[in-house]
Write a protein that holds these residues in place. Sequence first.
Motif, PDB file in Angstrom:
ATOM      1  N   VAL A 185      50.778  25.391  37.443  1.00  7.04           N
ATOM      2  CA  VAL A 185      49.841  26.373  36.910  1.00  7.04           C
ATOM      3  C   VAL A 185      48.663  25.618  36.297  1.00  7.04           C
ATOM      4  N   ILE A 186      47.490  25.875  36.846  1.00  4.45           N
ATOM      5  CA  ILE A 186      46.298  25.179  36.361  1.00  4.45           C
ATOM      6  C   ILE A 186      45.712  25.998  35.218  1.00  4.45           C
ATOM      7  N   ASN A 187      45.790  25.415  34.028  1.00  9.05           N
ATOM      8  CA  ASN A 187      45.346  26.131  32.826  1.00  9.05           C
ATOM      9  C   ASN A 187      43.858  25.873  32.565  1.00  9.05           C
ATOM     10  N   LYS A 188      43.309  26.602  31.641  1.00 12.34           N
ATOM     11  CA  LYS A 188      41.902  26.512  31.231  1.00 12.34           C
ATOM     12  C   LYS A 188      40.965  26.898  32.376  1.00 12.34           C
ATOM     13  N   ALA A 189      41.448  27.828  33.231  1.00 17.18           N
ATOM     14  CA  ALA A 189      40.589  28.331  34.299  1.00 17.18           C
ATOM     15  C   ALA A 189      39.692  29.414  33.717  1.00 17.18           C
ATOM     16  N   ASP A 190      38.760  28.984  32.880  1.00 18.99           N
ATOM     17  CA  ASP A 190      37.834  29.930  32.260  1.00 18.99           C
ATOM     18  C   ASP A 190      36.451  29.296  32.173  1.00 18.99           C
ATOM     19  N   GLY A 191      35.462  30.114  31.900  1.00 18.79           N
ATOM     20  CA  GLY A 191      34.087  29.628  31.760  1.00 18.79           C
ATOM     21  C   GLY A 191      33.661  28.790  32.951  1.00 18.79           C
ATOM     22  N   GLU A 192      33.019  27.681  32.647  1.00 20.41           N
ATOM     23  CA  GLU A 192      32.490  26.819  33.716  1.00 20.41           C
ATOM     24  C   GLU A 192      33.588  26.126  34.516  1.00 20.41           C
ATOM     25  N   ASN A 193      34.761  26.177  33.972  1.00 23.13           N
ATOM     26  CA  ASN A 193      35.883  25.468  34.601  1.00 23.13           C
ATOM     27  C   ASN A 193      36.514  26.242  35.764  1.00 23.13           C
ATOM     28  N   GLN A 194      36.075  27.490  35.937  1.00 23.35           N
ATOM     29  CA  GLN A 194      36.744  28.338  36.932  1.00 23.35           C
ATOM     30  C   GLN A 194      36.661  27.800  38.362  1.00 23.35           C
ATOM     31  N   LYS A 195      35.481  27.313  38.698  1.00 22.19           N
ATOM     32  CA  LYS A 195      35.288  26.798  40.058  1.00 22.19           C
ATOM     33  C   LYS A 195      36.195  25.599  40.322  1.00 22.19           C
ATOM     34  N   ALA A 196      36.170  24.693  39.358  1.00 23.92           N
ATOM     35  CA  ALA A 196      36.986  23.480  39.493  1.00 23.92           C
ATOM     36  C   ALA A 196      38.460  23.853  39.599  1.00 23.92           C
ATOM     37  N   ALA A 197      38.849  24.889  38.863  1.00 18.64           N
ATOM     38  CA  ALA A 197      40.253  25.312  38.888  1.00 18.64           C
ATOM     39  C   ALA A 197      40.616  25.836  40.281  1.00 18.64           C
ATOM     40  N   LYS A 198      39.704  26.568  40.869  1.00 19.29           N
ATOM     41  CA  LYS A 198      39.939  27.100  42.209  1.00 19.29           C
ATOM     42  C   LYS A 198      40.118  25.964  43.212  1.00 19.29           C
ATOM     43  N   ARG A 199      39.220  24.971  43.084  1.00 18.05           N
ATOM     44  CA  ARG A 199      39.298  23.812  43.982  1.00 18.05           C
ATOM     45  C   ARG A 199      40.625  23.073  43.794  1.00 18.05           C
TER      46      ARG A 199
END
Length: 329
Positions: A199-213
């Motif tokens: 589970v990739i946490n901190k998928a919020d704000g500007e980090n969302q794209k990176a989390a998707k990747r």
Amino acid sequence: MKRRKLTTEELIEGVLAGDRLILSRAITLCESQKSDDIRASEALLKAVLPHTGKSMRIGITGVPGVGKSTFIESFGTLVTEQGKKLAVLTIDPSSQKTKGSILGDKTRMEELARNPSAFIRPSASGSALGGVSSKTREAMLLCEAAGFDVIFIETVGVGQSETLVHGMVDFFLLLMLAGAGDELQGIKKGIMEMADAVVINKADGENQKAAKRAKAEYQSALHLFPVDESGWIPQVKTCSALENTGLNEVWEMITKYQSTMHSNGFLVENRKRQQVAWFRENVSEMLGQAFYQNQEIADLLPEILSQVESGALPANSAAYNLMQQFLKN
Ligand code: GDP
């Protein structure tokens, strides 16, 4: 004022009635090294054993800073909102060496600590990680007997403790961050391999794209591992523990896992194996203790160790000779 010591019968009755104060005291008893307490805790565990096994056991790991306590707070709240009673236990491998603690400080999970459907128990301390894990397992059984439906066992994702937790849970969840790189996150391949979900946490704000990747990357990385005998293919999810997003999906995934593994028999089979492995761990640990506590061994040990240290005696033959000596007694 010193509290009166409860009898084993009182402890059994209190635990089975779901009394939290008594549950706490029962766990403390199981953590004790005193021989009277060890005997009492054996009786206690034996009595509650028929009332255990009904919970969903979930291991949660990840390096410091990944957001474990924030995740447990948010996700745990969601679990209790489903009408479940939740117990959170921790294994903290740092506390023995440094006397400090990565996991155990009191400010963690304040909200959950006030939640009437949750019970949080900080890590046991002990001389060996094996011993600590044994105590955590006993605490887990006591929580089950006390009627908790879901148990989280939390540990820091940096080493050996993951294997121990993996050996006592049904579902193993690895929390990760996007864009930090595996090395940076200190996660060993072996831990990834044990995970039923990343589970990739901190998928919020500007980090969302990176989390998707990162999700896509982890998904393809996990596909390279051989399929587990349970037939389960590890899932990758993203969430924000801080903003409470993606947590429902994590819960749905875990409940799906549980129902699938129930119907294909893996859950029961896996627990049987874990119990046998626990027995073996106990035997090894007890043998080790008996060995080092043996007076003759204790007398011979300093000299043998200095020979091993100086290279005068190979470690394996030193161990073999001492073991022969031990077995003669
Ligand atoms: P632990 O060491 O793994 O228990 O991590 P903590 O739960 O203490 O979190 C470490 C830091 O990350 C804290 O400052 C949290 O507020 C922050 N954090 C945790 N989860 C999230 C999240 O989902 N999004 C963001 N942006 N920050 C988070």
